[in-house]
Design a protein around this motif. Sequence first.
Motif, PDB file in Angstrom:
ATOM      1  N   GLY A 205       0.810  -1.214   0.000  1.00 27.11           N
ATOM      2  CA  GLY A 205       0.000   0.000   0.000  1.00 27.11           C
ATOM      3  C   GLY A 205       0.840   1.258   0.000  1.00 27.11           C
ATOM      4  O   GLY A 205       0.385   2.313  -0.400  1.00 27.11           O
ATOM      5  N   LEU A 206       2.106   1.142   0.458  1.00 30.19           N
ATOM      6  CA  LEU A 206       2.953   2.325   0.506  1.00 30.19           C
ATOM      7  C   LEU A 206       3.406   2.777  -0.868  1.00 30.19           C
ATOM      8  O   LEU A 206       3.636   3.949  -1.104  1.00 30.19           O
ATOM      9  N   PHE A 207       3.563   1.831  -1.810  1.00 34.04           N
ATOM     10  CA  PHE A 207       4.176   2.217  -3.073  1.00 34.04           C
ATOM     11  C   PHE A 207       3.363   1.840  -4.292  1.00 34.04           C
ATOM     12  O   PHE A 207       3.787   2.066  -5.401  1.00 34.04           O
ATOM     13  N   SER A 208       2.195   1.228  -4.107  1.00 39.02           N
ATOM     14  CA  SER A 208       1.327   1.058  -5.256  1.00 39.02           C
ATOM     15  C   SER A 208       0.711   2.418  -5.537  1.00 39.02           C
ATOM     16  O   SER A 208       0.925   3.364  -4.814  1.00 39.02           O
ATOM     17  N   SER A 209      -0.088   2.543  -6.592  1.00 41.04           N
ATOM     18  CA  SER A 209      -0.482   3.848  -7.074  1.00 41.04           C
ATOM     19  C   SER A 209      -1.128   4.766  -6.044  1.00 41.04           C
ATOM     20  O   SER A 209      -0.928   5.965  -6.124  1.00 41.04           O
ATOM     21  N   PRO A 210      -1.878   4.266  -5.011  1.00 42.52           N
ATOM     22  CA  PRO A 210      -2.481   5.218  -4.098  1.00 42.52           C
ATOM     23  C   PRO A 210      -1.486   6.138  -3.409  1.00 42.52           C
ATOM     24  O   PRO A 210      -1.786   7.269  -3.101  1.00 42.52           O
ATOM     25  N   CYS A 211      -0.260   5.671  -3.150  1.00 41.13           N
ATOM     26  CA  CYS A 211       0.689   6.526  -2.462  1.00 41.13           C
ATOM     27  C   CYS A 211       1.065   7.718  -3.320  1.00 41.13           C
ATOM     28  O   CYS A 211       1.495   8.732  -2.816  1.00 41.13           O
TER      29      CYS A 211
ATOM     30  N   LEU B 219      -2.017  16.372   0.539  1.00 42.25           N
ATOM     31  CA  LEU B 219      -1.530  15.201   1.271  1.00 42.25           C
ATOM     32  C   LEU B 219      -1.355  14.016   0.324  1.00 42.25           C
ATOM     33  O   LEU B 219      -2.073  13.895  -0.664  1.00 42.25           O
ATOM     34  N   ASP B 220      -0.411  13.127   0.649  1.00 38.61           N
ATOM     35  CA  ASP B 220      -0.304  11.840  -0.029  1.00 38.61           C
ATOM     36  C   ASP B 220      -1.315  10.887   0.590  1.00 38.61           C
ATOM     37  O   ASP B 220      -1.451  10.833   1.819  1.00 38.61           O
ATOM     38  N   PHE B 221      -2.011  10.153  -0.237  1.00 39.38           N
ATOM     39  CA  PHE B 221      -3.006   9.204   0.261  1.00 39.38           C
ATOM     40  C   PHE B 221      -2.463   7.788   0.154  1.00 39.38           C
ATOM     41  O   PHE B 221      -2.093   7.334  -0.923  1.00 39.38           O
ATOM     42  N   TYR B 222      -2.392   7.076   1.280  1.00 36.50           N
ATOM     43  CA  TYR B 222      -1.956   5.688   1.321  1.00 36.50           C
ATOM     44  C   TYR B 222      -3.173   4.814   1.610  1.00 36.50           C
ATOM     45  O   TYR B 222      -3.747   4.880   2.703  1.00 36.50           O
ATOM     46  N   PHE B 223      -3.543   4.002   0.655  1.00 35.66           N
ATOM     47  CA  PHE B 223      -4.784   3.246   0.740  1.00 35.66           C
ATOM     48  C   PHE B 223      -4.836   2.350   1.973  1.00 35.66           C
ATOM     49  O   PHE B 223      -5.866   2.241   2.641  1.00 35.66           O
ATOM     50  N   GLU B 224      -3.708   1.678   2.297  1.00 38.08           N
ATOM     51  CA  GLU B 224      -3.741   0.693   3.371  1.00 38.08           C
ATOM     52  C   GLU B 224      -3.285   1.240   4.721  1.00 38.08           C
ATOM     53  O   GLU B 224      -3.009   0.482   5.653  1.00 38.08           O
ATOM     54  N   GLU B 225      -3.213   2.549   4.841  1.00 42.55           N
ATOM     55  CA  GLU B 225      -2.904   3.151   6.130  1.00 42.55           C
ATOM     56  C   GLU B 225      -4.125   3.918   6.627  1.00 42.55           C
ATOM     57  O   GLU B 225      -4.840   4.533   5.837  1.00 42.55           O
ATOM     58  N   VAL B 226      -4.361   3.858   7.937  1.00 45.54           N
ATOM     59  CA  VAL B 226      -5.370   4.723   8.533  1.00 45.54           C
ATOM     60  C   VAL B 226      -4.664   6.041   8.860  1.00 45.54           C
ATOM     61  O   VAL B 226      -3.852   6.105   9.773  1.00 45.54           O
ATOM     62  N   GLN B 227      -4.964   7.070   8.080  1.00 52.46           N
ATOM     63  CA  GLN B 227      -4.302   8.364   8.260  1.00 52.46           C
ATOM     64  C   GLN B 227      -5.228   9.270   9.076  1.00 52.46           C
ATOM     65  O   GLN B 227      -6.209   9.809   8.570  1.00 52.46           O
ATOM     66  N   ARG B 228      -4.886   9.417  10.354  1.00 52.92           N
ATOM     67  CA  ARG B 228      -5.737  10.190  11.261  1.00 52.92           C
ATOM     68  C   ARG B 228      -5.371  11.667  11.199  1.00 52.92           C
ATOM     69  O   ARG B 228      -4.194  12.028  11.302  1.00 52.92           O
TER      70      ARG B 228
END
Length: 552
Positions: A13-19, A78-87
Amino acid sequence: MSDIYESAAHSLGLFSSPCLSKVELRITCKGISDRDALSKPDPCFLLKMKSHGQWMEVDRTEVIHSCVNPTYSKVFTLDFYFEEVQRLRLELYDINSSHNDLKESDFLGSVECTLGQIISQRKLCKALLRPGGTVGKAIITVTEELTGNDDYIELSFSARKLDDKDFFSKSDPFIEIYRMNEDATMQLVYRTETVMNNLNPVWKTFKVSLNSLCSGDHERKLQCTVWDWDSNGKHDYIGEFEASFKEMRGAIDGRQVQWPCLNPKYRVKKKNYKNSGIVILNQCKIIKMHSFLDYIMGGCQIQFTVAIDFTASNGDPRNSCSLHYIHPYQPNEYLKALVAVGEICQDYDSDKMFPAFGFGAQIPPDFKVSHDFAVNFNEENPECAGIQGVVEAYQACLPKLQLYGPTNIAPIIQKVANSASQEVHTKEAMQYFILLILTDGVITDMADTREAIVQASHLPMSVIIVGIGNADFSDMQMLDGDDGILRSPKGEPVLRDIVQFVPFRNFKHASPAALAKSVLAEVPNQVVDYYNSKGIKPKVPSEYQSSRQFGH
């Protein structure tokens, strides 16, 4: 292998396209309480993000003076990481000092949410939570726009003969540019600075993304309003005009584009009214921004190659103290580093076939020392199927090798560079090479390695070196150009910084994702820097799809 494999896979999730997706957040607020009967607040929002259990400030809005319903010009990106919960946490302050010191300001309350909530709803409205936990009357609205690293527009505005709104001095003008949305609402795009006491102001050049300005629609209406600034927040209206980016493009070649600044009330009241001044666009410059994602979406493949150190200093693989020891339940450091980095790169390679090489061992059948042998012992086809295939080939070859030396890595860099040099002739952004070298000690052929890296810096190629074990790697840092410019023995400097070195021990107690993020953090910029330096644009996705369809 399962734990480390799953853990590394999770880090995808860090480096696929969502990041590489940028999210733009805009803030508005309604119903902030007055300070007292005589004065209104000067509100400012702080955006914080939770990191390792701590709230860290990301950015803050401008201060809007004497205002209870602020709409902010500031855009949070912001950068959006799909598999992280970004609070996220938005904190509202009433700024009491001229230098925006929070210690001297009043904390009015906060709102907490996740970036995922904002993205899923596109517009999130929440009541302000006041100090002490009570719900306030103020409603905070966060709107989101998904954007890539699109083109930026540089604009330079001035005006002449604006109406004078002040009795004892001249007007203090500023411009607000609004975008007309699909639902007929108006979105503030940019607010210029105020030019004091001047009816012929020249505002500073500013930059906005094309996405932010007009959502990529060159004919979308833009409403531009000119105000006379007032310290009490009740700014005097001078006039307005409608424009579009299509009109603004007329100023690209140095020509000026002009609009009359009109006050509708004056047009009705005054017989000979012409305008309240002229607003002039002196320059419009389009800054083309190609991103890593543009190249990937245009079909650029990441060709991942791994090279593993099989020198004797690793210790006998049959001994549990060896760095190459295969434990039945716990992967060794070589496997952890390989999987963590390889799983990320795998996402950008369509065929998922990876060449894997070894160096520093005596290999069958004649047990001569080799510094670039195929780990699967198939010199004609050293590729392995997926990262799991590399892992299996590595484990299978260990009993067949005689660990030896010295630690020479120039041959493997040159081998990958030969493949990368074939790509140069295509003059297209279709293949970029990443070489991961896993080694347990300082290299022996430093001069040859420096020469190989300098030559490789001219090619679509990056080198990642991970130091395994507890050796002294201080000499390896010179290969990483962060502390200075790497030069060949003849004095030729690298064209660009292509080497990243990290000791694995720094990440021994961290997740595989942390190692992957550290060593791959510079790769997207290295890819973009290479293609930009060659003037090679990414293919548009439609071109890439058609070329694949017809087998080109």
